[in-house]
Design a protein around this motif. Structure first.
Motif, PDB file in Angstrom:
ATOM      1  N   PHE A  48     -48.878 -33.138   3.195  1.00 25.64           N
ATOM      2  CA  PHE A  48     -48.072 -32.970   1.881  1.00 25.64           C
ATOM      3  C   PHE A  48     -46.515 -33.793   2.033  1.00 25.64           C
ATOM      4  O   PHE A  48     -46.028 -34.327   1.490  1.00 25.64           O
ATOM      5  CB  PHE A  48     -47.948 -31.941   1.283  1.00 25.64           C
ATOM      6  CG  PHE A  48     -48.059 -32.609  -0.029  1.00 25.64           C
ATOM      7  CD1 PHE A  48     -48.359 -32.564  -1.402  1.00 25.64           C
ATOM      8  CD2 PHE A  48     -46.058 -31.347  -0.347  1.00 25.64           C
ATOM      9  CE1 PHE A  48     -47.871 -32.315  -2.194  1.00 25.64           C
ATOM     10  CE2 PHE A  48     -45.563 -31.657  -1.621  1.00 25.64           C
ATOM     11  CZ  PHE A  48     -46.733 -31.946  -3.098  1.00 25.64           C
ATOM     12  N   ASP A  49     -45.451 -32.961   2.882  1.00 25.48           N
ATOM     13  CA  ASP A  49     -44.406 -32.913   3.313  1.00 25.48           C
ATOM     14  C   ASP A  49     -44.733 -34.096   4.506  1.00 25.48           C
ATOM     15  O   ASP A  49     -44.261 -34.164   5.005  1.00 25.48           O
ATOM     16  CB  ASP A  49     -43.488 -32.234   3.565  1.00 25.48           C
ATOM     17  CG  ASP A  49     -42.193 -31.381   4.018  1.00 25.48           C
ATOM     18  OD1 ASP A  49     -41.667 -32.852   3.020  1.00 25.48           O
ATOM     19  OD2 ASP A  49     -41.204 -30.825   4.181  1.00 25.48           O
ATOM     20  N   LYS A  50     -43.642 -35.601   3.906  1.00 22.30           N
ATOM     21  CA  LYS A  50     -44.338 -36.623   4.984  1.00 22.30           C
ATOM     22  C   LYS A  50     -42.318 -36.719   5.406  1.00 22.30           C
ATOM     23  O   LYS A  50     -42.213 -37.019   6.742  1.00 22.30           O
ATOM     24  CB  LYS A  50     -44.300 -37.664   4.544  1.00 22.30           C
ATOM     25  CG  LYS A  50     -45.616 -37.872   3.928  1.00 22.30           C
ATOM     26  CD  LYS A  50     -45.842 -39.137   2.933  1.00 22.30           C
ATOM     27  CE  LYS A  50     -47.703 -39.452   2.332  1.00 22.30           C
ATOM     28  NZ  LYS A  50     -47.897 -37.757   1.396  1.00 22.30           N
ATOM     29  N   THR A  51     -41.795 -36.097   5.408  1.00 22.70           N
ATOM     30  CA  THR A  51     -39.903 -35.787   6.080  1.00 22.70           C
ATOM     31  C   THR A  51     -40.262 -34.905   6.525  1.00 22.70           C
ATOM     32  O   THR A  51     -38.896 -34.801   7.965  1.00 22.70           O
ATOM     33  CB  THR A  51     -39.348 -36.008   4.292  1.00 22.70           C
ATOM     34  OG1 THR A  51     -39.558 -34.073   4.397  1.00 22.70           O
ATOM     35  CG2 THR A  51     -39.316 -36.527   3.451  1.00 22.70           C
ATOM     36  N   LYS A  52     -41.422 -34.293   7.352  1.00 23.74           N
ATOM     37  CA  LYS A  52     -41.073 -33.523   8.434  1.00 23.74           C
ATOM     38  C   LYS A  52     -42.537 -33.731   9.705  1.00 23.74           C
ATOM     39  O   LYS A  52     -43.312 -33.693   9.263  1.00 23.74           O
ATOM     40  CB  LYS A  52     -41.348 -31.969   8.101  1.00 23.74           C
ATOM     41  CG  LYS A  52     -40.622 -31.450   7.273  1.00 23.74           C
ATOM     42  CD  LYS A  52     -40.207 -29.138   7.015  1.00 23.74           C
ATOM     43  CE  LYS A  52     -39.032 -28.441   6.173  1.00 23.74           C
ATOM     44  NZ  LYS A  52     -39.520 -27.864   5.965  1.00 23.74           N
ATOM     45  N   THR A  53     -41.905 -33.184  10.363  1.00 30.11           N
ATOM     46  CA  THR A  53     -42.787 -33.535  11.895  1.00 30.11           C
ATOM     47  C   THR A  53     -43.816 -32.377  11.833  1.00 30.11           C
ATOM     48  O   THR A  53     -43.684 -31.547  10.994  1.00 30.11           O
ATOM     49  CB  THR A  53     -42.010 -33.542  13.096  1.00 30.11           C
ATOM     50  OG1 THR A  53     -41.820 -32.101  13.304  1.00 30.11           O
ATOM     51  CG2 THR A  53     -41.026 -34.178  13.501  1.00 30.11           C
ATOM     52  N   SER A  54     -45.449 -32.532  12.546  1.00 32.72           N
ATOM     53  CA  SER A  54     -46.470 -32.053  12.276  1.00 32.72           C
ATOM     54  C   SER A  54     -45.706 -30.170  12.918  1.00 32.72           C
ATOM     55  O   SER A  54     -46.298 -29.053  12.590  1.00 32.72           O
ATOM     56  CB  SER A  54     -47.135 -32.561  13.497  1.00 32.72           C
ATOM     57  OG  SER A  54     -47.723 -33.226  12.318  1.00 32.72           O
ATOM     58  N   ALA A  55     -44.929 -30.413  13.942  1.00 32.48           N
ATOM     59  CA  ALA A  55     -44.645 -29.379  14.751  1.00 32.48           C
ATOM     60  C   ALA A  55     -43.788 -28.627  13.626  1.00 32.48           C
ATOM     61  O   ALA A  55     -43.432 -27.311  13.739  1.00 32.48           O
ATOM     62  CB  ALA A  55     -43.934 -29.198  15.925  1.00 32.48           C
ATOM     63  N   GLU A  56     -42.706 -29.322  13.235  1.00 28.32           N
ATOM     64  CA  GLU A  56     -41.984 -28.882  12.084  1.00 28.32           C
ATOM     65  C   GLU A  56     -42.911 -28.033  10.694  1.00 28.32           C
ATOM     66  O   GLU A  56     -42.708 -26.544  10.236  1.00 28.32           O
ATOM     67  CB  GLU A  56     -41.483 -29.645  11.610  1.00 28.32           C
ATOM     68  CG  GLU A  56     -39.990 -30.126  12.061  1.00 28.32           C
ATOM     69  CD  GLU A  56     -38.783 -31.029  11.498  1.00 28.32           C
ATOM     70  OE1 GLU A  56     -37.860 -30.420  11.330  1.00 28.32           O
ATOM     71  OE2 GLU A  56     -39.173 -32.249  11.090  1.00 28.32           O
ATOM     72  N   ILE A  57     -43.624 -28.405  10.378  1.00 27.06           N
ATOM     73  CA  ILE A  57     -44.709 -27.986   9.465  1.00 27.06           C
ATOM     74  C   ILE A  57     -45.046 -26.674   9.846  1.00 27.06           C
ATOM     75  O   ILE A  57     -45.645 -25.234   9.326  1.00 27.06           O
ATOM     76  CB  ILE A  57     -45.941 -29.082   9.213  1.00 27.06           C
ATOM     77  CG1 ILE A  57     -44.297 -29.857   7.858  1.00 27.06           C
ATOM     78  CG2 ILE A  57     -46.844 -28.614   8.058  1.00 27.06           C
ATOM     79  CD1 ILE A  57     -45.690 -30.948   7.634  1.00 27.06           C
TER      80      ILE A  57
END
Length: 523
Positions: free
Chosen positions: A336-345
């Motif tokens: 949903f939040d495309k501004t963050k990397t998978s690792a950040e999520i």
């Protein structure tokens, strides 16, 4: 030996579509090499770094896994097609080198080593798509490397894990006890779990540090699925926790935070945007608030340990044995939040759980090992052992205990999973050895006991194992791990102990990638 603390011989920034403005920058900061990436319109996917280094003598390598191990950890000859998540060790039999990234980084990092050098793949995607940094500079990861002259591989591995994780989160006192999954397999009730708790209290009755009784799947209405409220067989979950405490055991509970039928039915917009996906998207603000409510409810019931499970599978669509260099092999999807990397999520998700549970002990199961470090007290190191199949316990439990023992007390406490005891399944002469090495490993010991299967002989062994593991001062080292996938020779507190994990129980045929719970000859 190879050294990656220098400017790479080659560096590439891969993007979704053309790279118009994405720029990677490296900064050597003492004994650390920091990697940053900045992009405006471009959507970076991977940063690929290559250090040339010709290997001129026989060398073996060993790396980590994204989340749990699946009987697949071990030392290997040089193999450029073998991806090693997070870190790897190289050894010529005399010297050892460790190469990796610091825990808690904002990307998924894996390594390859071939006879001509080392490649690092730094995955900065959001799901399977390029991340939309929108002018932001991302600190992708920090590389570390250390050479150990005339040092045993295990000694070097223990030290290097401490280099990668300077601030581990450890329980305030040793954690041990019982989990009802490996005999009940989801079929339980208030009456049955109280019988379990009474047995555990009896076995640990003389210990100053009391054991945990962990309720696994089966306390909620839907099998391995939410909503996370009690079913009729359990009733009031606060009463269950209170009654545990009255018996002299600490209450623990399992749940699967990102799978919830009630949420799916009422809010399909909360799901991860993949075809037929059922998992909740943890980057969605509304999902975050929903999760906070669940965690507050569980903590309010009085549970002192929470085991959260399946989140890597629910986020990325596969278990670790299906993955190699990439954390997801599903195509064309993003969070949903495309501004963050998978690792950040993933990190935000783990931090949310940590923040809400505060002083509650957390066990991460199917959680990303390098990102969970510092946010969970205990990490499940391998896929499930079994109360029914000794081959599965041997292949998964012993393998993951041995090859992640270097992380114990360095990243967190490692949980190699349970000793499952059911009548007419695993011979006690085998399970007793598993109990013994777990109790002496300095890591948590969990058992799963069918009450009617426990004999007086077993009780004596269990009482001794619980007494020892309630303190967890032992130090264990696998001695044959450089050539044996399931080590049988261990150095425990300076003394060599020999086990025989095979005896007359030969390895089974596999029906899937990992050992099944059931008998492959009867399905």
């Amino acid at each position: 030996m190879v050294n990656i603390l220098r400017t790479p011989d080659d560096i590439k920034v891969l993007c979704q579509g053309a790279n118009t403005d994405a720029v990677a920058e490296l900064k050597l900061n003492g004994d650390k090499l920091e990697l940053y990436i900045t992009a405006n319109g471009s959507k970076p996917t991977f940063i690929v770094l290559r250090w040339n280094h010709k290997t001129v003598e026989p060398t073996r390598i060993m790396g980590d896994k994204w989340e749990r191990g699946y009987s697949d950890m071990g030392w290997h000859s040089l193999n450029g097609e073998l991806f090693m998540p997070w870190y790897f060790f190289g050894s010529n039999g005399r010297d050892t080198v460790g190469c990796g990234v610091m825990t808690g980084c904002n990307s998924f990092v894996s390594f390859q080593q071939d006879a001509s050098g080392v490649t690092a793949w730094v995955d900065v995607r959001c799901g399977a798509m390029g991340v939309e940094l929108q002018g932001r500079t991302l600190h992708a990861c920090t590389f570390v490397c250390k050479e150990y002259k005339d040092t045993k591989e295990f000694t070097a591995a223990v030290d290097f894990c401490k280099v990668m994780c300077p601030n581990p989160l450890l329980p305030k006192e040793p954690v041990y006890g019982s989990n009802n999954w490996y005999y009940a397999y989801g079929k339980s009730s208030y009456e049955k779990i109280m019988t379990d708790a009474k047995l555990i209290a009896e076995l640990a009755g003389q210990n100053k540090n009391k054991p945990f009784m962990v309720i696994d799947d089966g306390w909620q209405p839907n099998s391995c699925d939410g909503p996370w409220v009690a079913n009729e067989a359990y009733g009031d979950m606060k009463k269950v926790a209170d009654d545990f405490k009255a018996l002299g055991v600490k209450p623990g509970i399992w749940f699967r935070p990102l799978l919830d039928k009630e949420a799916r039915d009422n809010h399909p917009e909360w799901l991860i945007a993949r075809p037929d996906e059922k998992g909740l998207d943890p980057s969605n603000p509304e999902v975050k608030e929903y999760l906070r409510d669940i965690l507050r409810r569980i903590k309010g019931w009085g549970y002192e340990l929470v085991k959260h499970d399946f989140s890597t599978f629910d986020m990325f669509g596969d278990f670790g044995y299906s993955l190699n260099g990439m954390i997801t092999i599903k195509k064309n999807w993003a969070f949903f939040d495309k501004t963050k990397t998978s690792a950040e999520i993933v990190l935000d998700f783990y931090r949310l759980i940590r923040e809400e549970l505060k002083d509650v002990v957390i066990i991460g199961c199917n959680t990303v090992s390098h990102l969970a470090a510092g946010l969970v007290e205990i990490q499940r190191t391998g896929d499930d052992t079994s109360g029914k199949r000794w081959s599965r316990t041997r292949a998964l439990g012993i393998n993951s205990l041995a090859f992640r023992m270097c992380q114990n007390n360095a990243f967190y406490k490692v949980d190699a999973d349970c000793v499952g005891v059911l009548r007419q399944y695993i011979d006690w002469k085998l399970n007793k050895q598993w109990l013994d090495i777990l109790s002496k490993s300095g890591s948590p010991l969990f058992v799963s006991l069918q009450p009617e299967a426990v004999t007086e002989e077993m009780k004596k062994d269990l009482i001794e194992a619980f007494s020892r593991n309630s303190i967890q001062t032992d130090v264990a080292e696998p001695l044959d791990w450089t050539w044996n996938n399931t080590p049988q020779t261990w150095l425990i507190n300076g003394e060599v102990t020999e086990y025989d994990f095979i005896m007359d129980s030969y390895p089974d045929l596999l029906t899937f990638n990992t050992q099944p719970f059931w008998d492959p000859f009867t399905v």
